[in-house]
Design an enzyme around this catalytic site. Structure first.
Site, PDB file in Angstrom:
ATOM      1  N   ASP A  94      36.378  38.654  55.908  1.00  0.00           N
ATOM      2  CA  ASP A  94      35.359  37.667  56.241  1.00  0.00           C
ATOM      3  C   ASP A  94      34.024  37.984  55.568  1.00  0.00           C
ATOM      4  OD1 ASP A  94      37.211  36.295  57.749  1.00  0.00           O
ATOM      5  OD2 ASP A  94      36.434  36.982  59.681  1.00  0.00           O
ATOM      6  N   TYR A 101      47.792  59.359  44.142  1.00  0.00           N
ATOM      7  CA  TYR A 101      46.472  58.909  43.709  1.00  0.00           C
ATOM      8  C   TYR A 101      45.931  59.633  42.483  1.00  0.00           C
ATOM      9  CZ  TYR A 101      46.681  56.741  48.277  1.00  0.00           C
ATOM     10  OH  TYR A 101      47.074  56.004  49.359  1.00  0.00           O
ATOM     11  N   HIS A 155      44.812  46.270  54.417  1.00  0.00           N
ATOM     12  CA  HIS A 155      45.992  45.830  55.160  1.00  0.00           C
ATOM     13  C   HIS A 155      45.721  45.554  56.637  1.00  0.00           C
ATOM     14  CE1 HIS A 155      47.482  47.506  51.486  1.00  0.00           C
ATOM     15  NE2 HIS A 155      47.081  48.705  51.854  1.00  0.00           N
ATOM     16  N   ARG A 190      51.914  47.951  53.355  1.00  0.00           N
ATOM     17  CA  ARG A 190      50.877  47.935  52.315  1.00  0.00           C
ATOM     18  C   ARG A 190      51.009  46.745  51.364  1.00  0.00           C
ATOM     19  NH1 ARG A 190      48.317  52.963  52.495  1.00  0.00           N
ATOM     20  NH2 ARG A 190      49.653  54.645  53.275  1.00  0.00           N
ATOM     21  N   ASN A 245      37.608  48.861  46.379  1.00  0.00           N
ATOM     22  CA  ASN A 245      38.871  49.485  46.760  1.00  0.00           C
ATOM     23  C   ASN A 245      38.752  49.708  48.261  1.00  0.00           C
ATOM     24  OD1 ASN A 245      41.028  51.105  47.413  1.00  0.00           O
ATOM     25  ND2 ASN A 245      40.926  52.297  45.523  1.00  0.00           N
ATOM     26  N   HIS A 301      43.325  48.831  43.623  1.00  0.00           N
ATOM     27  CA  HIS A 301      44.122  49.847  44.318  1.00  0.00           C
ATOM     28  C   HIS A 301      44.656  50.800  43.253  1.00  0.00           C
ATOM     29  CE1 HIS A 301      44.068  47.792  48.179  1.00  0.00           C
ATOM     30  NE2 HIS A 301      44.186  46.682  47.480  1.00  0.00           N
ATOM     31  N   ILE A 302      44.460  52.074  43.459  1.00  0.00           N
ATOM     32  CA  ILE A 302      44.899  53.085  42.497  1.00  0.00           C
ATOM     33  C   ILE A 302      46.421  53.100  42.406  1.00  0.00           C
ATOM     34  CG2 ILE A 302      44.949  55.561  42.014  1.00  0.00           C
ATOM     35  CD1 ILE A 302      42.096  55.635  43.341  1.00  0.00           C
ATOM     36  N   SER A 303      47.075  53.056  43.543  1.00  0.00           N
ATOM     37  CA  SER A 303      48.540  53.045  43.562  1.00  0.00           C
ATOM     38  C   SER A 303      49.037  51.603  43.561  1.00  0.00           C
ATOM     39  CB  SER A 303      49.068  53.773  44.802  1.00  0.00           C
ATOM     40  OG  SER A 303      48.759  53.041  45.977  1.00  0.00           O
TER      41      SER A 303
END
Length: 146
Positions: A88, A24, A81, A112, A75, A101-103
């Site tokens: 919803d 990260y 996941h 993931r 994020n 998402h950082i990664s």
């Protein structure tokens, strides 16, 4: 509707800079928020930033955003996941939403690879580090200010 972008961060993102820096990076959540605020200011927009490790609180903030936000950067962390209820909640907003998402979640563990939010957001940015947040703000600014 204001020119306010809601930047939401989910579980464990309060540990940015110290949690798995090899995945990260070393940027902190405060740094991410400042990056988003500087970027939004260039477009005459403001940022409200919130982080929680609690799914229900994130949902409450999304519900509030239905009446107040011009756009949302989210994020969701690991909730991407697992959380159908977060998905919803996102469906209920009419403003544009970008998932960040950082990664690169597609280059990590198989669980993931799927996000419940991806099919219901305007766009997804993954794997570009915290720069993904700035790109998400740029996208929202283009949608909001045109």
């Amino acid at each position: 509707m204001s020119g306010d972008i809601l930047v939401l961060n989910g579980p464990n993102l309060n540990l940015l800079g110290t949690r798995q820096p090899q995945v990260y990076g070393h940027d902190t959540l405060d740094g991410v928020v400042e990056l988003c605020r500087r970027r939004a200011k260039k477009f005459g927009l403001t940022v409200t930033a919130r982080q929680s490790n609690h799914e229900g609180l994130l949902i409450d903030w999304i519900h509030e955003a239905r009446r107040s936000a011009a756009g949302i950067v989210i994020n969701p962390g690991g909730l991407a996941h697992t959380s159908i209820v977060l998905r919803d909640a996102v469906v209920t907003v009419e403003c544009p939403v970008v998932e960040v998402h950082i990664s690169n979640i597609h280059a990590r563990e198989e669980f993931r690879h799927q996000s419940y939010l991806t099919p219901v957001v305007d766009g997804v940015i993954a794997g570009l580090g915290v720069a993904g947040y700035a790109l998400a703000v740029d996208y929202l600014a283009a949608k909001i200010t045109r």
